[in-house]
Design an enzyme around this catalytic site. Sequence first.
Site, PDB file in Angstrom:
ATOM      1  N   HIS A 392     -45.388  -6.755 -52.923  1.00 19.55           N
ATOM      2  CA  HIS A 392     -45.065  -6.564 -51.495  1.00 19.55           C
ATOM      3  C   HIS A 392     -44.200  -7.729 -50.606  1.00 19.55           C
ATOM      4  O   HIS A 392     -43.246  -7.355 -49.992  1.00 19.55           O
ATOM      5  CB  HIS A 392     -46.483  -6.743 -50.902  1.00 19.55           C
ATOM      6  CG  HIS A 392     -46.838  -6.501 -49.476  1.00 19.55           C
ATOM      7  ND1 HIS A 392     -47.070  -5.234 -48.972  1.00 19.55           N
ATOM      8  CD2 HIS A 392     -46.662  -7.303 -48.610  1.00 19.55           C
ATOM      9  CE1 HIS A 392     -47.456  -5.340 -47.601  1.00 19.55           C
ATOM     10  NE2 HIS A 392     -46.775  -6.541 -47.151  1.00 19.55           N
ATOM     11  N   GLU A 393     -44.480  -8.770 -51.219  1.00 19.96           N
ATOM     12  CA  GLU A 393     -43.719  -9.921 -50.467  1.00 19.96           C
ATOM     13  C   GLU A 393     -42.328 -10.054 -50.951  1.00 19.96           C
ATOM     14  O   GLU A 393     -41.582 -10.559 -50.089  1.00 19.96           O
ATOM     15  CB  GLU A 393     -44.530 -11.191 -50.764  1.00 19.96           C
ATOM     16  CG  GLU A 393     -45.961 -11.325 -50.265  1.00 19.96           C
ATOM     17  CD  GLU A 393     -46.190 -11.071 -48.763  1.00 19.96           C
ATOM     18  OE1 GLU A 393     -45.108 -11.277 -47.997  1.00 19.96           O
ATOM     19  OE2 GLU A 393     -47.249 -10.757 -48.521  1.00 19.96           O
TER      20      GLU A 393
END
Length: 600
Positions: A392-393
């Site tokens: 995600h990041e």
Amino acid sequence: MAESKSVWKREEVKEEDRWAIEDLYPSREAWEKDAEILRHKIEKLEQYQGSLGESSGVLSGMLEEYSSTSQLFERLYVYANQRLHENTADSTSQKLTGEAQVLMTLLNSKTAYIVPEILNIPQEKLNIFIEEDERLKPFTIFLNQIIRQKEHTLTKEMEELMAKIDELAQGPGNIFSMFNNADITFPAITDEEGNEVPLTHGRYAGYLESSSRQVRRDAFMSLYHTYRQFENTLAAAFDSNVRHAVFEARERKYGSSLEAALDGSKIPTEVYDNLIQTVHSHMDLMYRYLELRKRALGVEELHMYDVYVPLVDDVDMKIPFDKAKEMVLDGLAPLGEEYAGRLREGFENRWIDVYENQGKRTGAYSWGAYGVHPYVLLNYQENLNQVFTLAHEMGHALHSSYSDEKQPYLYAGYKIFVAEVASTCNEALLIHHLLKHTSDKREKAYLINYFLNQFKGTLYRQTMFAEFEKKAHKEVENGGTLNAAWLNETYYNLNREYFGDGVVLDEEIALEWARIPHFYTPFYVYQYATGFSAAIAISSKILKKEPGIVEKYKEFLSGGSSMDCIDLLKLCGVDMTKPEPVKDALKVFQEYLQELEHLL
């Protein structure tokens, strides 16, 4: 390290597991030198005041100076805050962040004249300026964005005052951050093996996934009983934050704080309302999933601390960080080798601050400054959720990498509305890869349940957060006060609506609002849900190998804020002005739910 029972001190974390903060500034002295340069640049900017309408040369000169000054400030601000996030209890970093905050106020107040003066230039004259001065061409979008919000822009004097008020308005969020990251501590709990272990923000999610119901319950109760001790203080902080949002919206002649928050990205409030309505119309799927969870766990009552534990408890998913990186690389292979190369660059060149340490900011994020590679903060625990957090990041980070590469500074930063698309698209691709490469029935059930939990946490839960925010802001707009009693009751009732009668709604869940940092950025969280829906649509196109979709997706990633958010997503064939993306995402939820029902 990840197996240690105690939380490490910052200096005990290995260098390779710490982000390369020196790539921003090698020392405090270097930061101070640039801070002094910034002050001089701000003084130079101030000299343009009162003359922007005189000639195209004056206007272009100011805009070029403003762009370079803002870029320098961003670097100073990011460095100071990331230093603080390494250890929020460190007094030196606290002081540095305070200095950066002062610089922000100085910059905002000294440049408050810019927008009002540009708006005072007649449109015909401004068009002539742009036509005759090539230096103004790169600023056309920037100027048009200012003109679009003309009715919401105040006089020069009022803009200066609003800039100073903004410094005070940071107070509630700063107070909450200090309290939540540096001051609050939780009673230790006993783990599955009978050992006393610390309860921290970083470890809480892991405890809720424990196979031991006693561990889950103890962590849940310990966390929220601690927050209850401070509910009135936290309610006062949140109330103040909402009041500022309402105040600014009214001063800028918006119909509501919701309208004001969405207008910056040209998002109609109907998008927000339609999200809530569409999710409400599919509550039956949520209730059905919770009923399956209750049956699979074999419990007579399903409690709030039971909604995150894996439904398949004998699948070994203990994942060291090196393995997590391999899984993410493999899962994102459909995006091509060029994308994978950027991903490896981040993994190998210390873009990531990996593990939890004492005083470190909780959660995870991607951030950075233009001209320097992006950064990712994690508090990595060796579980599947953290692997998805990494994907995600890094989605955010590579979004920034593409955008910074293709766009000038003023257009490199993308709007929040599209910010969650790249990150969530990565998660959707990863889950598909993991499911495709397992034939084990129990592992497949484990993974599907994980994805359904992500669905529940992103599309349903973030929409519940969004509805809570809307109710809270409306209460203040109607003259009410957000005291602890009102907040607890409102939040509890929303949980009842979203989780249904099949779950025992433990009274402690009423305090959850008190620990959500995103509530201090008004009307942010709904974009997780809309972004999730758009990401499901884009990832489906990528997996189906729709002709040209990967290149279109990279065009989207490279767009920054050079186009409106709605138009950026249309590059990939996704129209968020319609309810279909949210409905289609909920259909995917239903399909995975049916598969899990058959597996269990």
